[in-house]
Enzyme design. Sequence first.
Site, PDB file in Angstrom:
ATOM      1  N   LYS A 127     -94.970  52.240 -48.710  1.00  0.00           N
ATOM      2  CA  LYS A 127     -93.774  52.081 -49.542  1.00  0.00           C
ATOM      3  C   LYS A 127     -93.034  50.814 -49.164  1.00  0.00           C
ATOM      4  O   LYS A 127     -92.483  50.706 -48.070  1.00  0.00           O
ATOM      5  CB  LYS A 127     -92.813  53.264 -49.344  1.00  0.00           C
ATOM      6  CG  LYS A 127     -91.657  53.218 -50.319  1.00  0.00           C
ATOM      7  CD  LYS A 127     -90.501  54.084 -49.900  1.00  0.00           C
ATOM      8  CE  LYS A 127     -89.355  53.312 -49.323  1.00  0.00           C
ATOM      9  NZ  LYS A 127     -88.804  52.236 -50.163  1.00  0.00           N
ATOM     10  N   GLY A 164     -87.697  49.358 -39.873  1.00  0.00           N
ATOM     11  CA  GLY A 164     -86.421  49.389 -40.581  1.00  0.00           C
ATOM     12  C   GLY A 164     -85.288  49.579 -39.596  1.00  0.00           C
ATOM     13  O   GLY A 164     -85.418  49.259 -38.407  1.00  0.00           O
ATOM     14  N   SER A 165     -84.205  50.134 -40.074  1.00  0.00           N
ATOM     15  CA  SER A 165     -83.010  50.212 -39.236  1.00  0.00           C
ATOM     16  C   SER A 165     -83.113  51.371 -38.236  1.00  0.00           C
ATOM     17  O   SER A 165     -83.842  52.347 -38.465  1.00  0.00           O
ATOM     18  CB  SER A 165     -81.781  50.403 -40.123  1.00  0.00           C
ATOM     19  OG  SER A 165     -81.968  51.554 -40.910  1.00  0.00           O
ATOM     20  N   THR A 166     -82.358  51.259 -37.174  1.00  0.00           N
ATOM     21  CA  THR A 166     -82.399  52.287 -36.127  1.00  0.00           C
ATOM     22  C   THR A 166     -81.903  53.632 -36.660  1.00  0.00           C
ATOM     23  O   THR A 166     -82.453  54.677 -36.332  1.00  0.00           O
ATOM     24  CB  THR A 166     -81.576  51.821 -34.909  1.00  0.00           C
ATOM     25  OG1 THR A 166     -82.245  50.683 -34.357  1.00  0.00           O
ATOM     26  CG2 THR A 166     -81.475  52.893 -33.847  1.00  0.00           C
ATOM     27  N   GLY A 223     -84.661  55.142 -38.582  1.00  0.00           N
ATOM     28  CA  GLY A 223     -85.701  55.495 -37.608  1.00  0.00           C
ATOM     29  C   GLY A 223     -85.373  56.789 -36.896  1.00  0.00           C
ATOM     30  O   GLY A 223     -86.220  57.661 -36.708  1.00  0.00           O
ATOM     31  N   GLU A 275     -90.473  50.584 -35.489  1.00  0.00           N
ATOM     32  CA  GLU A 275     -90.035  49.214 -35.173  1.00  0.00           C
ATOM     33  C   GLU A 275     -88.643  49.086 -35.763  1.00  0.00           C
ATOM     34  O   GLU A 275     -88.487  49.028 -36.981  1.00  0.00           O
ATOM     35  CB  GLU A 275     -90.973  48.191 -35.838  1.00  0.00           C
ATOM     36  CG  GLU A 275     -92.414  48.296 -35.401  1.00  0.00           C
ATOM     37  CD  GLU A 275     -92.652  47.737 -34.014  1.00  0.00           C
ATOM     38  OE1 GLU A 275     -91.738  47.112 -33.460  1.00  0.00           O
ATOM     39  OE2 GLU A 275     -93.748  47.942 -33.491  1.00  0.00           O
ATOM     40  N   CYS A 309     -85.265  41.061 -37.406  1.00  0.00           N
ATOM     41  CA  CYS A 309     -84.996  42.120 -36.430  1.00  0.00           C
ATOM     42  C   CYS A 309     -84.835  41.555 -35.028  1.00  0.00           C
ATOM     43  O   CYS A 309     -84.051  42.058 -34.236  1.00  0.00           O
ATOM     44  CB  CYS A 309     -86.116  43.139 -36.461  1.00  0.00           C
ATOM     45  SG  CYS A 309     -87.731  42.369 -36.314  1.00  0.00           S
ATOM     46  N   GLU A 334     -75.851  45.192 -34.912  1.00  0.00           N
ATOM     47  CA  GLU A 334     -76.757  44.257 -35.579  1.00  0.00           C
ATOM     48  C   GLU A 334     -76.125  43.835 -36.913  1.00  0.00           C
ATOM     49  O   GLU A 334     -75.882  44.668 -37.779  1.00  0.00           O
ATOM     50  CB  GLU A 334     -78.091  44.969 -35.843  1.00  0.00           C
ATOM     51  CG  GLU A 334     -79.130  44.080 -36.447  1.00  0.00           C
ATOM     52  CD  GLU A 334     -80.426  44.832 -36.779  1.00  0.00           C
ATOM     53  OE1 GLU A 334     -80.353  45.981 -37.275  1.00  0.00           O
ATOM     54  OE2 GLU A 334     -81.500  44.263 -36.556  1.00  0.00           O
TER      55      GLU A 334
HETATM   56  P1  NAD Z   1     -83.800  50.422 -43.812  1.00  0.00           P
HETATM   57  O1  NAD Z   1     -83.970  51.275 -42.603  1.00  0.00           O
HETATM   58  O2  NAD Z   1     -82.630  50.655 -44.648  1.00  0.00           O
HETATM   59  O3  NAD Z   1     -85.067  50.587 -44.759  1.00  0.00           O
HETATM   60  C1  NAD Z   1     -86.372  50.348 -44.331  1.00  0.00           C
HETATM   61  C2  NAD Z   1     -87.317  51.093 -45.251  1.00  0.00           C
HETATM   62  O4  NAD Z   1     -87.137  52.491 -45.070  1.00  0.00           O
HETATM   63  C3  NAD Z   1     -87.120  50.825 -46.720  1.00  0.00           C
HETATM   64  O5  NAD Z   1     -88.366  50.819 -47.356  1.00  0.00           O
HETATM   65  C4  NAD Z   1     -86.293  52.022 -47.171  1.00  0.00           C
HETATM   66  O6  NAD Z   1     -86.457  52.321 -48.523  1.00  0.00           O
HETATM   67  C5  NAD Z   1     -86.886  53.127 -46.311  1.00  0.00           C
HETATM   68  N1  NAD Z   1     -85.994  54.256 -46.059  1.00  0.00           N
HETATM   69  C6  NAD Z   1     -84.649  54.242 -45.967  1.00  0.00           C
HETATM   70  N2  NAD Z   1     -84.194  55.487 -45.724  1.00  0.00           N
HETATM   71  C7  NAD Z   1     -85.282  56.288 -45.619  1.00  0.00           C
HETATM   72  C8  NAD Z   1     -85.462  57.670 -45.359  1.00  0.00           C
HETATM   73  N3  NAD Z   1     -84.448  58.475 -45.113  1.00  0.00           N
HETATM   74  N4  NAD Z   1     -86.718  58.154 -45.333  1.00  0.00           N
HETATM   75  C9  NAD Z   1     -87.765  57.348 -45.520  1.00  0.00           C
HETATM   76  N5  NAD Z   1     -87.658  56.040 -45.805  1.00  0.00           N
HETATM   77  C10 NAD Z   1     -86.429  55.508 -45.833  1.00  0.00           C
HETATM   78  O7  NAD Z   1     -83.905  48.934 -43.290  1.00  0.00           O
HETATM   79  P2  NAD Z   1     -83.788  47.608 -44.137  1.00  0.00           P
HETATM   80  O8  NAD Z   1     -82.354  47.411 -44.454  1.00  0.00           O
HETATM   81  O9  NAD Z   1     -84.775  47.588 -45.243  1.00  0.00           O
HETATM   82  O10 NAD Z   1     -84.278  46.532 -43.054  1.00  0.00           O
HETATM   83  C11 NAD Z   1     -83.461  46.004 -42.099  1.00  0.00           C
HETATM   84  C12 NAD Z   1     -83.686  46.696 -40.771  1.00  0.00           C
HETATM   85  O11 NAD Z   1     -85.049  46.617 -40.399  1.00  0.00           O
HETATM   86  C13 NAD Z   1     -82.937  45.995 -39.668  1.00  0.00           C
HETATM   87  O12 NAD Z   1     -82.317  46.942 -38.838  1.00  0.00           O
HETATM   88  C14 NAD Z   1     -84.024  45.279 -38.897  1.00  0.00           C
HETATM   89  O13 NAD Z   1     -83.714  45.017 -37.566  1.00  0.00           O
HETATM   90  C15 NAD Z   1     -85.175  46.185 -39.064  1.00  0.00           C
HETATM   91  N6  NAD Z   1     -86.441  45.476 -38.866  1.00  0.00           N
HETATM   92  C16 NAD Z   1     -87.154  45.700 -37.730  1.00  0.00           C
HETATM   93  C17 NAD Z   1     -88.338  45.032 -37.503  1.00  0.00           C
HETATM   94  C18 NAD Z   1     -89.143  45.276 -36.253  1.00  0.00           C
HETATM   95  O14 NAD Z   1     -90.299  44.898 -36.204  1.00  0.00           O
HETATM   96  N7  NAD Z   1     -88.588  45.895 -35.229  1.00  0.00           N
HETATM   97  C19 NAD Z   1     -88.803  44.123 -38.448  1.00  0.00           C
HETATM   98  C20 NAD Z   1     -88.061  43.914 -39.587  1.00  0.00           C
HETATM   99  C21 NAD Z   1     -86.870  44.606 -39.794  1.00  0.00           C
END
Ligand code: NAD
Length: 850
Positions: free
Chosen positions: A193, A246-248, A251, A268, A302, A399
């Site tokens: 996704k 994605g975000s902590t 996660g 991650e 990130c 962040e």
């Molecule tokens: P986000 O957590 O909002 O979303 C990430 C993904 O998860 C999206 O596809 C979103 O649709 C999905 N998602 C959101 N809520 C969900 C849920 N409850 N269940 C399942 N899927 C869900 O993050 P974002 O705003 O898209 O990205 C930014 C974040 O990603 C920042 O915190 C950044 O640090 C992190 N990031 C980390 C890395 C790494 O390798 N550590 C790399 C890139 C980005």
Amino acid sequence: MPTVAEIFETMVYGPAPESRDPARAWLDGHGRELQLFINGTWVAPQSGQYLETRSPADNQPLARVAAAGPADVDAAVAAARAAFPAWSALPGHARARYLYAIARQVQKQARLLAVLESLDNGKSIRETRDIDIPLVARHFYYHAGWAQLMASELAGYVSLGVVGQIIPWNFPLLMLAWKIAPALAMGNTVVLKPAKFTPLTALAFAEIVQAAGLPPGVVNILTGDAGQVGDTLVRHPDVDKIAFTGSTDVGRSLRRATAGSGKRLSLELGGKSPFIVFDDADLDSVVEGVVDAIWFNQGQVCCAGSRLLVQETIAEPLYAKLRERMEKLRVGDSLDKAIDIGAIVGPVQLETIRGLVQQGVDEGATLWQPSWACPTEGCYFPPSLFTNVAPAATIAQVEIFGPVLVAMTFRTPSEAVALANNTRYGLAASVWSDNLNLALDIARRVKAGTVWVNSTNLFDAAAGFGGYRESGFGREGGREGLYEYVRPAWDERVGSMQYAVGSDDAVGSRQYAVGSDDAVGSRQYAVGSDESDGRRQAAVGSEDGVGSSTQNSKLKTQNSKLKTQPAFPPIDRTPKLYIGGKQARPDSGYSRPVYGPEGHLLGEVGEGNRKDIRNAVEAAHKAAGWADSTGHSRAQILYYIAENLAARAAEFAARLVASTGQAPEQAGAEVEASIDRLFTYAAWADKYDGQVHHTPIRNVTIAMPEAIGVIGIACPHEHPLLGCVALVAPAIAMGNTVVVIPSEPHPLSATDLYQVFDTSDLPAGVVNIVTGARELLTRVLAEHDDVDALWYFGTAAGSTLVEEASAGNMKRTWVNYGHPRAWHDPVQGAGPEFLREATQVKNIWVPYGE
Ligand code: NAD
């Protein structure tokens, strides 16, 4: 229009637009409406609903994209499941050819992909063209190699099954490659996704999958929103693993949602990475480093170096140089090749950045922005520098995920390390100094998965990437990343449905009710007067039997005597807890009875509680210097423990017979196996080395396995001695300190161990033992923010508890879901799996050349 003479004076760049034609043609070819990619074909969403995706550079719509719903998720997972047997059974060479074909296709379509990515995300075409897309191709090439080598290099491991993958919007295609390439190489099928803001390149990738001729169902791509697609995928019963970037906060919710399901999980997450500058660093290079660290991809990275930590003496000169450079940065249209900073991904993110910057100002920090203004159409934010920032300020801790740099000063290297580690994250760090000794020492001391020396934001498929602490767990890339997509062949439990319940049920007839303090048993004993301490008589096996050639036959005789005396030994001792190298009375003042197999009282052990666990964790932290001792010293101590255990083998065997009722031969074998394990990890202590990765940039990239920190260990009820030693030995061999909860029904073998530790030069606090109700104490460990990892070998319910309760600080967990492990078996009960669980890999990039 400026004249040539004016341009000569000002050296102003004109616009240098990249053509958007390839992307326009591709979008038009799809009628500006994109479907789901399921089972190798385009499928309309069952809901009939579509979402719009816009270009953040000018807010113009690009296309409508299908919004998948739960029924589409079911269809995609079913397609992936159906494709799995054939795909995983392919020879590695065949999968390598497919991955190679994908890599070639990515290169052929590089221009389309770069333009599409820049349009959809707002990032500059220079970055997508020169960094993102080449790295995507590199990832598939690299993993084609691992597919080829899997049979020989990962012998004994098999594919997991269907993997659900969820990625963010900041590096849409690169994150896809990081996820899909290793998953496919290791024989899994995937449902991916993409983020709602940036679905387009993932859909273009679906065409690449078709062009490369992958079997239908191996790769499925579902666009849509988090709740409808992401959440359904995460909870789907037929998904074996979730890989998330994605975000902590999200996660953490995924950790809770998958707890106890048995789904593998890699996370991650976010970061607040330090960029540390010492006074001997070359400041001009530092300035360019900062530009790459925080203004690359608009700071939506990130691992962005978002906290600038500067040695006090050079702070002002560096800030001055930075302001001068910032004044010259150009913000604008993502397809303009002459810009430095593109658009923020969307209005929501822009508002978040604005809000946090305002908060920084409100909290008293000093904000500096260049004099020029950003374009007014589209989502733009200027590069920003905060000085005069308190370490506890919101902008220093949270962040921001935007082009905002927060600067603080330090005086000494230790202060730099303390500031750098003053964060809940641990993703990356960058260290700048001309003194390589100093830089490498700081690299060692900073808690982060990646450390760049005199460089920043370098990535390569060969170097693993991933976080410590709340930046998540698991690695992507490198050899270490492969283990996220395989399981040991002996381990049948994949997916959520296939667990044998409760190995603990097999442990004797006595069931221990747990879950409340009341359940601890009606009989509570005030702990050990000195008198009871005094009654320390070794049950059997005097020292003089030790080491003699007749030891085994003596043991047999003693054990057979024991068998005929079920009431033996008498209540002869009340071992205390073992905390910080000392015997400690339990805080409760109570002890709990320990019964033999026929229900007779064998002794009592301390009834540990929350306070005891807290004390033990504190003691374990105080012993952190253990991680800095050499592998050689740790090995020597492990050998010494083995020697001292061997010296008391008969006594330990007798204890096992008395407490578990097992046959003397079995008990003897358990002691011998425990000694063998200690030798195994003594052997590994100075041999579990890292690697030097061949990253295709002029770098030595050192991948070092490091201790995780404080590990809580809840031992299995069965094999009370071996189960404990098999877990404690690898953990301490790798430099961790531990808090151990021994087998609840049979704790005495573990408590006897502390006398062995005391005579083996084990430093105080390296091993701490708290007896009591395992599940209660485990919960305390799981919820404790200063515990870095938790291992639990008990029931399915206990495993769920551990995964759920550990989400607070995102500690790494290793649980068995109630599934028994053959502790005597050298494959299941020992080996590399244990060492991997006991370490985390830090990649240190050291550039060379003038
Ligand atoms: P986000 O957590 O909002 O979303 C990430 C993904 O998860 C999206 O596809 C979103 O649709 C999905 N998602 C959101 N809520 C969900 C849920 N409850 N269940 C399942 N899927 C869900 O993050 P974002 O705003 O898209 O990205 C930014 C974040 O990603 C920042 O915190 C950044 O640090 C992190 N990031 C980390 C890395 C790494 O390798 N550590 C790399 C890139 C980005």
